[in-house]
Structure formats: C-alpha cells, structure tokens
Write an enzyme that holds these catalytic residues in place. Structure first.
Site, PDB file in Angstrom:
ATOM      1  N   GLN A  75       0.826  -1.213   0.000  1.00  0.00           N
ATOM      2  CA  GLN A  75       0.000   0.000   0.000  1.00  0.00           C
ATOM      3  C   GLN A  75       0.862   1.267   0.000  1.00  0.00           C
ATOM      4  O   GLN A  75       0.511   2.275   0.605  1.00  0.00           O
ATOM      5  CB  GLN A  75      -0.955  -0.015   1.191  1.00  0.00           C
ATOM      6  CG  GLN A  75      -2.177  -0.900   0.975  1.00  0.00           C
ATOM      7  CD  GLN A  75      -3.045  -0.420  -0.184  1.00  0.00           C
ATOM      8  OE1 GLN A  75      -3.058   0.763  -0.536  1.00  0.00           O
ATOM      9  NE2 GLN A  75      -3.776  -1.335  -0.785  1.00  0.00           N
ATOM     10  N   SER A  76       2.002   1.216  -0.687  1.00  0.00           N
ATOM     11  CA  SER A  76       2.920   2.349  -0.701  1.00  0.00           C
ATOM     12  C   SER A  76       2.332   3.574  -1.415  1.00  0.00           C
ATOM     13  O   SER A  76       1.920   3.498  -2.576  1.00  0.00           O
ATOM     14  CB  SER A  76       4.211   1.925  -1.419  1.00  0.00           C
ATOM     15  OG  SER A  76       4.976   3.054  -1.771  1.00  0.00           O
ATOM     16  N   ASN A  77       2.326   4.706  -0.724  1.00  0.00           N
ATOM     17  CA  ASN A  77       1.917   5.969  -1.348  1.00  0.00           C
ATOM     18  C   ASN A  77       2.955   6.400  -2.380  1.00  0.00           C
ATOM     19  O   ASN A  77       2.632   6.982  -3.409  1.00  0.00           O
ATOM     20  CB  ASN A  77       1.800   7.062  -0.285  1.00  0.00           C
ATOM     21  CG  ASN A  77       0.716   6.770   0.724  1.00  0.00           C
ATOM     22  OD1 ASN A  77      -0.423   6.519   0.357  1.00  0.00           O
ATOM     23  ND2 ASN A  77       1.069   6.783   2.005  1.00  0.00           N
ATOM     24  N   CYS A  79       4.879   4.423  -4.219  1.00  0.00           N
ATOM     25  CA  CYS A  79       4.762   3.642  -5.455  1.00  0.00           C
ATOM     26  C   CYS A  79       3.562   4.110  -6.270  1.00  0.00           C
ATOM     27  O   CYS A  79       3.635   4.240  -7.494  1.00  0.00           O
ATOM     28  CB  CYS A  79       4.659   2.155  -5.132  1.00  0.00           C
ATOM     29  SG  CYS A  79       6.242   1.473  -4.573  1.00  0.00           S
TER      30      CYS A  79
END
Ligand SMILES: *Cc1c(COP(=O)(O)O)cnc(C)c1O
Length: 334
Positions: A75-77, A79
């Site tokens: 859930q990387s912002n 990425c």
C-alpha cells in the site's frame, strides 16, 4: 540566497495552503497548530512523494531513461505516486512491492493496477535480504530489451529526492511571512527519512528558525539518525556545485521522536484510529493509519507533555496518505 536548484518537473500543485486548526488547538491547549496541506499536492498524486519526484524524475529524463523502477510496501503511497506520474509522463513503471501477491485490490494498489504499472511482489524477508540484487535484476532485464531504467529508492529518499522538501521550505518561508508567524517547531511523520532530511536542510538554507522533528512510523530513532545523515551526505556530494558555501552541515542536528510506531509499520492501535476520527470531525482533515495518524497523535501527546510549549505556533506537515485509509476501513469502527 544563491542555492541553485537542479532541473525540476512541474508536477505538484504548489504552493499548498498553510492553515490553522483552531478548534483542535483550543481543545489541546498550548501553541496554535498549523497544517501544511501537502495532502493537496494533487488528487490521485497527492502527498509528499510528488515533491521529491519532481526532482528524481527530472533526473531520470535528463539521463535519457524510459523506465522507472521503485519499491515500497503493497500500500505504498510512494509507489502509487510514481506509477501515476509515469503514466502522465509516458514512462514505463515497474514496482517492486513488499507483500502478498493476492493482496486486496484496494487503496494505492488499485491505482497502481489502474495505470498498468508492472508489479513484482517479494516477501519482506526476501526483499530485505536481496534488494540491491532485485533492483539490478530488473535493470538488466530492461537493458536487454533496449530500454534504460532509472532506479528510485524507497520513498524517493536520496540525494535527488531531498530537494523536494528543501524547495518546500522556500514555500514555508513565504507562508510564515504571509501569516506573520514564526513557528518554533515543524513536525512530520518519518518513514524513509527524505521528508525530514529535506526539511532540516531547507530550514537552514532558508532561515526558518524552527526545529524540525521526525516522528518515526517504523524502525527506531537510531535508524533515522543514520538514514537522514546518509541522505544529506549524498545530497551534498552529488550537488556540491548547486549548494556553494551556503550549507553548514555542522549546524544540523537530527531530531527524532520515537515511541509512536505502535504494533509495527502500517499497523495502528485504537488511539490512532480515534485521532483520525477526531481530526476528521473537528477540522475536516483526513489522516491515515500508516503515517500521518501516528505522527499527529505523537505530536498531540508531546504537546500535552509540554515539549513544544516554547512557541506560539507549531506546524504539522500533512504528508498525505488518504488511500492507505481505505484498506483499513474496518478498524475505524464507524
Ligand atoms: C512516505 C510518507 C511519509 C514519510 O515520508 P518519508 O520521506 O518517506 O520519511 C509520511 N506520510 C505519508 C503519507 C507518506 O506516504
């Protein structure tokens, strides 16, 4: 001020507003809490990463790259922002995500899929043990296809990305002047260190006269003391000619407030979800359980304990993260 900024793409909606949270400040007591609304740097591309990527991606284009490889949690912002900006710029994006292949299609991951980023999943342990090798593998893979890949580290926290929050300090300088305030403290969530490092350097370069505090959402104090120093050293080494004689590294001290990680990265306690609900209903501000919720909670706790009482105004950098809230909706217990 003769700091020479390197090439930069104009991608973020800036300047973002700096707004006081009067109802919340009154409830907490102590200095007036201001929020730098970097959750408004865009809609789908909102948050802090776009400020760094303006410089990282400019560098990639300058080097003639057509593919971007970067990494982060499922859930990387970071990425998600990179994937969206690549689609906007016509670049191929390859995400190395730490987590499960069958993760629910929600939040940031849904947007990554929507813009058709190529995604490779690795387990935490595998990534930790072989990250350099994984990056090299995919760089070679694209080279063999006649493409040129540019690698951006986690969070775009390195010597290039640091410029994002150095530039943000120039903006804060103007904000403070406009509102006629002199905040003594600037607080941010810290996860890969680049926002904190950039703010620290920028605060010195633009004479903000404020102490920058990172509240860590993973790892511990020592990890960030080391990481922020490494990024600043790299920035200094890569951009000696841009910096000139303005920067005096010996004047920097790295300030980390540890103790608010909770159960672990991206895992939050009831107090954090309660803080998210409080900020939402009292001020219409949306925090997230991975970064801003923890840091905001930590700041309020520290305020109550009297750490920041030596100033009339304090600034919280709202680094975004709204899409990370959706996959954890159940824990809000609404
Ligand atoms: C990445 C991120 C942070 C942490 O910033 P770093 O520069 O990686 O330390 C804080 N808040 C949000 C919402 C983020 O996505």
């Amino acid at each position: 001020m003769a700091v020479l900024f390197p090439p930069r793409l104009s991608l973020a909606q800036t300047p973002t507003p700096l707004t006081p949270l009067d109802r919340l400040s009154e409830q907490v007591g102590g200095p007036r809490i201001w929020v730098k609304r970097d959750d408004m740097t865009g809609s789908a591309v909102s948050g802090n990463k776009i400020r760094k990527l303006e410089f990282s991606l400019a560098r990639a284009l300058q080097e003639g790259c057509d593919t971007i490889i970067t990494c982060g949690g499922v859930q990387s912002n970071h990425c998600r922002t990179t994937a969206l900006l690549c689609a906007q710029l016509g670049l191929h994006c390859h995400l190395i995500l730490r987590g499960e292949e069958d993760s629910a299609l929600d939040g940031n991951l849904l947007l990554d899929r929507l813009v058709d980023a190529t995604i490779s999943f690795y387990s935490n342990a595998d990534y930790q043990a072989r990250s350099t090798e994984i990056y090299r593998h995919w760089t070679d893979h694209y080279a063999a296809q006649g493409k040129k890949a540019f690698a951006i580290p986690v969070g775009a926290s390195d010597g290039h990305g640091l410029w994002g929050y150095i530039a943000a300090c120039k903006e804060l300088k103007a904000d403070f002047k406009q509102h006629n305030i002199r905040p003594g403290h600037i607080v941010t969530a810290t996860g890969s260190g680049g926002t904190q490092g950039g703010l620290m350097v920028g605060a010195q370069l633009f004479d903000l006269d404020a102490t920058v505090w990172g509240i860590n959402v993973c790892d511990d104090e020592q990890y960030f003391l080391d990481k922020v120093q490494v990024d600043i050293d790299q920035w200094q080494q890569w951009y000696t000619e841009n910096i000139g004689s303005h920067f005096l590294p010996e004047q920097l001290s790295i300030n980390v407030i540890d103790g608010y990680v909770g159960p672990g990265y991206a895992r939050a306690t009831t107090e954090i979800f309660d803080t998210i609900k409080l900020a939402a209903k009292l001020e219409g501000i949306i925090l997230d359980p991975v970064y801003t919720g923890k840091a905001f909670y930590g700041m309020l706790e520290q305020l109550k304990q009297g750490r920041f009482t030596d100033t009339e105004d304090i600034v919280f950098i709202h680094t975004g993260g709204i899409f990370g809230l959706f996959p954890q909706r159940e824990q809000l217990q609404l």
